[in-house]
Design an enzyme around this catalytic site. Structure first.
Site, PDB file in Angstrom:
ATOM      1  N   ARG B 241       0.835  -1.211   0.000  1.00 48.68           N
ATOM      2  CA  ARG B 241       0.000   0.000   0.000  1.00 48.68           C
ATOM      3  C   ARG B 241       0.865   1.254   0.000  1.00 48.68           C
ATOM      4  O   ARG B 241       0.802   2.104   0.901  1.00 48.68           O
ATOM      5  CB  ARG B 241      -0.940   0.042   1.201  1.00 48.68           C
ATOM      6  CG  ARG B 241      -1.999  -1.047   1.202  1.00 48.68           C
ATOM      7  CD  ARG B 241      -2.892  -0.914   2.401  1.00 48.68           C
ATOM      8  NE  ARG B 241      -3.699   0.304   2.352  1.00 48.68           N
ATOM      9  CZ  ARG B 241      -4.870   0.395   1.750  1.00 48.68           C
ATOM     10  NH1 ARG B 241      -5.400  -0.651   1.152  1.00 48.68           N
ATOM     11  NH2 ARG B 241      -5.523   1.528   1.746  1.00 48.68           N
ATOM     12  N   VAL B 297       1.961 -13.760  -5.352  1.00 54.25           N
ATOM     13  CA  VAL B 297       2.824 -12.832  -6.084  1.00 54.25           C
ATOM     14  C   VAL B 297       1.968 -12.016  -7.045  1.00 54.25           C
ATOM     15  O   VAL B 297       1.231 -12.576  -7.868  1.00 54.25           O
ATOM     16  CB  VAL B 297       3.876 -13.583  -6.928  1.00 54.25           C
ATOM     17  CG1 VAL B 297       4.895 -12.617  -7.507  1.00 54.25           C
ATOM     18  CG2 VAL B 297       4.555 -14.649  -6.098  1.00 54.25           C
ATOM     19  N   TYR B 502       6.498  12.101   9.231  1.00 54.33           N
ATOM     20  CA  TYR B 502       7.712  11.319   9.039  1.00 54.33           C
ATOM     21  C   TYR B 502       8.733  11.732  10.081  1.00 54.33           C
ATOM     22  O   TYR B 502       8.975  12.916  10.264  1.00 54.33           O
ATOM     23  CB  TYR B 502       8.255  11.677   7.654  1.00 54.33           C
ATOM     24  CG  TYR B 502       8.840  10.531   6.900  1.00 54.33           C
ATOM     25  CD1 TYR B 502       8.053   9.783   6.033  1.00 54.33           C
ATOM     26  CD2 TYR B 502      10.181  10.208   7.027  1.00 54.33           C
ATOM     27  CE1 TYR B 502       8.597   8.721   5.328  1.00 54.33           C
ATOM     28  CE2 TYR B 502      10.719   9.145   6.324  1.00 54.33           C
ATOM     29  CZ  TYR B 502       9.922   8.403   5.475  1.00 54.33           C
ATOM     30  OH  TYR B 502      10.450   7.362   4.781  1.00 54.33           O
TER      31      TYR B 502
END
Lengths: 664, 582
Positions: B241, B297, B502
């Site tokens: 994601r 996968v 962050y």
């Protein structure tokens, strides 16, 4: 609790005021008299000197009006205004805020500083302050918002604190004060401008008021520009015994931390103790049922005569700042506000309530531990056990003996090392000549003067006031002995020596006295441990793995400690008896307290306090009424109480009024 | 960025085996003690960075005398011998799938870029590594590999770009079966571009920068630019994601994909059409996105594309303090006028950015810089230790960009923001790509660090930033870190209801017996603090094995059970046994 040595009277060399705290290498818990410099220097220049407290952890202080604006515009208040009022509640909120808010101005601090220098130097011989505590406080203010939490024994408590902060160049705290103070013309305004904000008594369910108050407090905590000061006990202790904490303000100050709005908070317990409390006779009368005079400026002026007396020294001990974050570690999930807006009004969760309660109790315990006791407190304890008078030399001998025990139990004593012990004790007692006299080698309690008593009741009253004052000073020292004394009583009521049984009885007493003494909720085992190790310290018991046995040599100690609790047990016994009275099926608290008083009076008149005990020889069987009231089953025989813990319930049986009047 | 191909089956030839990125690009302090960035690939390459040393020494309390060099080469003999299932290898050969058990290749695919992974490699410590690497060429190859893996009960671990920072690529220690790294790098073709519907169909092994470059050649772009796009793969984005810098215009990966094909032990999962939205029960794409290689996968993806923007403009704004900056970003989000990218750095990061300023070429520029500084700090009264800076990137047609720019600067002005030029903005974004290289420089001098991220509602951004930074500082102190750590944050994405934050965190570990342990504890405490302050477990890095312990708390027991039951159905024998997420 560290068993600290009695404070020394040596005064460290004075340094330049500015960096006094930073450079002071005061040894731990050594006290400095801040009045000494006042007596030598000019009060005017003290009041006018450069006052520049180091910046706090937060932004620079907002002006009082900016602060109020922040509060009024807060989302929380908007929610509540919407919720409680159809009509525009905004103005009402603004009016409440106007009534409440402080208006701190340095000019007034200076004015107050000047006036207090004059007053305090007259009232007190010394104001003793631990500078190391102040240095820690100063450091704490620079890191996180600070909550100053003094105990409350006198009207002058908060004045003294602000005065100390001013003297040491620390931010003047914002102080939660009771609204009666505001009503005093002029004085109220001076207090307001010195940083006090005013809280109504009995707010009840006024949601808007709660919202304005809590948002006001939280905004101050969040911005962190000044320490917030409040009395966690909620009111002045009329008995000088610590009161169980009130939770309202506690929740308000903790919330910014629990909601993540501040990184941490420092709770700073402050222990204020007086050799002699200014209001002592007022307090005694209040306990006897004479209503407290209203706080008025006129009343204050009338009270000028208190200035003419000698109140000895006072001690202000600034305890170690307690990090709320540390307290909260593992005890409370801070994620509880993740799913609702943090401004949403709502009751604190059960988890938060339990946490706040434990934190508040802990602070009160720290206040107790920081309290410096005067020798008189110990003497008073002994005088009370010999209400009919005693020989001074015996009293002095026993006071010294008690000092040994108190020190072993970790008490802080103000016992000058450089004076002969006898002089220390007699001068400490001399301060209280309105209560106790020593003549021709005999010591006895003073009866109030007046014409010959007409009725027996009057006679009791006159005697009672001295007993109560004496009891109040004993109460100052009570926390030192509570836990060991409870273990001692529990030992006396258990057939064998099994620690487990003793612990059960201890827990019963702890529940019974939950409103009488301060116990941190959920810390029963620690309290027991403290009590046991205290007794071991004194050599009064020997402990093996599962047993706790009194030692032969120190039997007296056990008996003595048990006797400390006796008046309390007896009081509860009297109260239970009245509760079990058939006529008292339904009653109000208001009518109950006088009823207790009247009943006690009857008992006293029927004999003397000692016969009170004899009077209840034999059983007091549990009646059906008793069970309805969830009354623990207690049987008294002679001076021993036999307790059956099975049915004990922690429900507070006696309201605080009852509890506070227990020194009877 | 100079292009190149990491599409060979041996990326270790041009990339570091024990650090970030290309072997030829690295920071170092030259003989004069000046900072320097080597190579030719980046704008900063070959430049001298005069203030880096002072900043570095002052921030971390390090000295260039005290070095902690990495082991120069991989000691092949330290690599454990492969545990191979011979018939599996045989059948792969028959099927024509490339495979190798060359130790270097296996080590290269045994890790992501978590601090502890790189730290161990630098010390020459090799842990559990895959036993075999296989390179499927196309979807059908993958089908075959998965079938064989099921048949022989072999553990498969998909490998894309290897940029994981969640311990997702670490081989589980408890895994006793043969572990096969399934490297998707050879599945890197654009299969078709549909200009009518503006979609592109791509094999999932393609690396970000290659996809973008090839689309640009046809006049298109996906606009998906995660900071790792030089090395990370499309399949990796889907599986974790991912979020791109320019998501305000193009959206995050979940907004960009139209169709996904994934091979699982149960077979192939995909939708029957490419309708832009469907109401057909829970979106099966959301079982795939974020599955972190635990279900299968991803082999092919259809993605939205956009015509290349006509005009791009960088920008920057200086704010007097972080709080004002956050308020401005919040207002921009409220008005839904965020540029392609808007990022707010705190003061520490602003200073860090300054330390990476290259030597100025002319006296005039340095004069101008001086003037700017004077204007901001003296004339406008910004406190140099409080001010912070936002970097902006606008995209679109020229006129609209200029209009948009004005709107944003007007909002900024209300919060005391001053426009601070295009250069500062552009440098800010360039730093994004080189910052990962800086950690390797730190590790040469006793400094270790990492970044981590979260997302949080708007009203908690400031509190979370302050508390987490403070927690880091305090935890470091408590654990005996000698010098205050570098603890800094930036707001990197804005949403309607919140923002992405962050954190960078690094410290000097001289004097610590077990620096990694200290580091891990501090990061753990920092994550606890994030969660306590209403932040999410991850915004785009994913959970991997690093953050697994908080999954139950994050999605509830029922939520976790749901995910587990999907895994149980799709992969009952745990063929995709990387043990991420659950």
């Amino acid at each position: 609790c560290s068993g600290s040595p009695p404070s020394t009277m040596k005064r460290p060399v004075r340094k330049k005021k500015k960096n006094r705290l930073l450079s002071s290498r005061a040894e731990p818990a050594s006290f400095v008299d801040i009045l000494e410099e006042r007596r030598r220097g000019s009060d005017i220049s003290h009041a006018l000197r450069a006052f520049s407290p180091p910046p706090g952890c937060g932004a620079p202080p907002p002006s009082p009006s900016a602060l109020n604006k922040m509060v009024l515009e807060s989302q929380h208040l908007r929610y509540v205004v919407l919720e409680v009022r159809d009509t525009p509640g905004q103005e009402e909120a603004a009016a409440l805020l106007d009534e409440m808010s402080q208006n701190l101005q340095v000019t007034f601090i200076r004015l107050l500083g000047f006036a207090l220098s004059k007053i305090f130097t007259r009232l007190f011989r010394r104001i003793q302050v631990n500078e190391d505590g102040l240095a820690r406080l100063q450091q704490a203010t620079q890191e996180h918002p600070v909550i100053l939490m003094p105990n409350h024994r006198s009207y002058v408590d908060f004045l003294v604190l602000s005065y100390i902060m001013f003297t040491y160049d620390l931010s003047i705290p914002v102080i939660a004060a009771g609204i009666p103070l505001m009503g005093m013309s002029l004085i109220g305004e001076i207090f307001r401008r010195s940083g006090a904000f005013f809280i109504r008594r009995a707010i009840g369910s006024d949601k808007l008021y709660w919202a304005v108050l809590s948002e006001y407090v939280r905004t101050i905590v969040r911005t962190g520009f000044a320490p917030v000061e409040f009395y966690v006990e909620g009111l002045r202790s009329r008995t000088l015994k610590s009161l169980t904490p009130k939770m309202g303000m506690m929740h308000m100050v903790l919330e910014p931390f629990l909601k993540g709005e501040v990184y941490d908070l420092s709770l700073v317990p402050v222990s204020i103790s007086y050799d002699r409390v200014l209001e002592e006779s007022l307090l005694a009368h209040e306990l006897l049922g004479v209503p407290k005079p209203r706080e008025t400026t006129r009343g204050l002026l009338k009270a000028r005569r208190v200035l003419e007396q000698d109140y000895g020294s006072m001690h202000v001990y600034f305890g170690n700042p307690v990090s709320v974050r540390e307290l909260a570690k593992g005890r409370i999930g801070r994620g509880q506000y993740n799913l609702v807006p943090r401004d949403l009004p709502g009751r604190p969760s059960e988890e938060s309530q339990a946490f706040a309660s434990a934190a508040a109790h802990r602070v009160v315990r720290l206040q107790e531990r920081g309290t410096v006791l005067s020798p008189w407190s110990l003497t008073a304890l002994l005088v009370l056990q010999r209400p009919d008078g005693t020989r001074w030399d015996l009293l002095a001998r026993d006071t010294l003996w008690l000092r040994g025990i108190a020190l072993q139990l970790g008490a802080r004593l103000d016992w000058p090392a450089d004076l002969p012990d006898l002089e220390v004790m007699s001068s400490s007692m001399a301060l209280h000549r309105s209560v106790v006299r020593c003549e021709e080698g005999c010591v006895w309690l003073v009866e109030e003067a007046g014409p010959e008593p007409v009725t027996q009741e009057e006679g009791v009253f006159r005697r009672a006031s001295a007993v109560l004052m004496c009891a109040s000073y004993r109460n100052q020292a009570l926390h030192v002995f509570t836990r060991p004394a409870m273990v001692a009583v529990a030992m006396g009521t258990v057939p064998g020596h099994s620690q487990e049984d003793i612990y059960r009885h201890f827990c019963f007493l702890r529940d019974l006295f939950a409103n009488e003494f301060v116990f941190v909720p959920g810390c029963g085992p620690q309290d027991f441990e403290e009590g046991c190790s205290g007794l071991q310290q004194c050599g009064a018991v020997s402990a093996t793995d599962h047993e706790l046995k009194p030692t032969e040599e120190e039997r007296d100690t056990i008996v003595f400690l048990s006797a400390i609790l006796e008046p309390f047990i007896e009081t509860y016994q009297v109260v239970f008896r009245i509760l079990c009275d058939e006529r008292l099926q339904v009653f109000t608290e208001k009518s109950f307290v006088p009823a207790v008083r009247a009943d006690a009076m009857k008992l006293l008149i029927s004999g003397n306090p000692v016969t009170l005990r004899r009077d209840t020889e034999g059983y007091l069987p549990p009646t059906p009424t008793c069970c309805k009231l969830q009354c623990p089953n207690i049987y008294f025989r002679q001076s021993h109480c036999r307790i059956h813990p099975g049915s004990c319930s922690p429900t507070p049986l006696c309201g605080p009024q009852v509890a506070t009047s227990s020194p009877i | 960025i100079t292009s190149h191909h990491i599409t060979d089956s041996k990326p270790q030839d041009i990339m570091k085996w024990n650090g970030w990125g290309y072997s030829d690009s690295r920071f170092l302090f030259n003989k004069k003690g000046q900072g320097e960035f080597t190579g030719k690939r980046y704008r900063l390459s070959g430049m001298i960075l005069p203030s880096l040393k002072d900043w570095f020494e002052a921030t971390f309390g390090t000295s260039l005398q005290h070095k902690t060099p990495a082991t120069p080469t991989l000691n092949v003999s330290a690599v454990p011998p492969p545990n191979l299932v011979e018939p599996f290898v045989e059948e792969l050969k028959v099927a024509g799938v490339a495979a190798s058990h060359d130790p270097e290749g296996r080590v290269f695919r045994s890790h992501g870029h978590c601090l502890h992974e790189i730290f161990a490699l630098r010390e020459g410590r090799i842990g559990r590594v895959p036993d075999l690497v296989v390179w499927p060429n196309c979807h059908n190859d993958v089908v075959k590999i998965v079938e064989l893996a099921c048949k022989y009960n072999v553990c498969l671990m998909p490998y894309g770009g290897g940029t994981s920072v969640s311990s997702a690529l670490e081989c589980p220690l408890e895994e006793t079966r043969s572990v096969v790294s399934l490297d998707t790098s050879q599945m890197n073709r654009i299969l078709w571009i549909d200009e009518k519907n503006l979609t592109v169909h791509v094999e999932a092994g393609i690396i970000g920068q290659d996809l973008e470059r090839q689309l640009n050649e046809s006049g298109y772009c996906t606009g998906h630019e995660p900071d790792s796009m030089e090395f990370s793969s499309l399949g990796g984005w889907v599986a974790t994601r991912a979020s791109g810098m320019k998501k305000n215009i193009y959206g995050n990966i979940e907004d960009l994909v139209v169709h996904i094909k994934m091979v699982t032990p149960r077979g192939v999962i995909e939708k029957s059409c490419q309708g832009p939205r469907m109401s057909t029960g829970p979106d099966i794409h959301h079982f795939i996105m974020g599955s972190e290689g635990t279900l299968g996968v991803v082999t092919e993806v259809t993605m939205k594309i956009r015509p290349l923007p006509e005009y791009q403009k960088y920008g920057s704004i200086v704010f007097p303090n972080f709080q004002q900056g956050v308020s401005c970003l919040r207002e921009v989000a409220r008005q839904r006028c965020a540029p392609a990218s808007i990022r707010l750095m705190d003061n520490e990061q602003f200073q860090f950015g300054h330390a990476l300023k290259p030597q100025v070429s002319s006296i005039f520029t340095s004069f101008l810089d001086g003037l700017k500084k004077f204007y901001i700090t003296k004339f406008k009264g910004f406190e140099p230790h409080h001010l912070c800076v936002a970097t902006l990137l606008f995209e679109g047609d020229r006129e609209k960009v200029l209009q948009h720019e004005k709107q944003v600067y007007d909002i900024a002005a209300k919060f005391g923001g001053l426009a601070a030029g295009e250069d500062n903005g552009q440098r800010g974004y360039m730093l994004t790509f080189v910052i990962a290289y800086l950690r390797d420089l730190g590790m040469d001098y006793y400094v270790i660090g990492e970044s981590f991220e979260t997302s949080v509602p708007w009203d908690r951004v400031l509190d979370l930033c302050r508390n987490v930074k403070e927690r880091i500082v305090r935890e470091c102190k408590e654990r005996g870190v000698q010098f205050p750590p570098f603890s800094t944050c930036r707001v990197t994405q804005t949403y309607d209801a919140g923002a992405c934050v962050y954190f960078y965190f690094a410290f000097n570990y001289r004097g610590l017996a077990d620096p990694l342990h200290v580091y891990e504890r501090v990061e753990h405490e920092a994550r606890e603090e994030i969660l306590a302050n209403g932040g999410s477990l991850s915004h785009h890095h994913g959970v991997g094995k690093l953050r697994k312990e908080w999954m139950r708390e994050a999605v509830s027991t029922v939520g976790l059970g749901m995910l587990q039951s999907v895994k149980e159905y799709v992969d009952p024998n745990n063929i995709f046994g990387n043990r991420n997420l659950l």
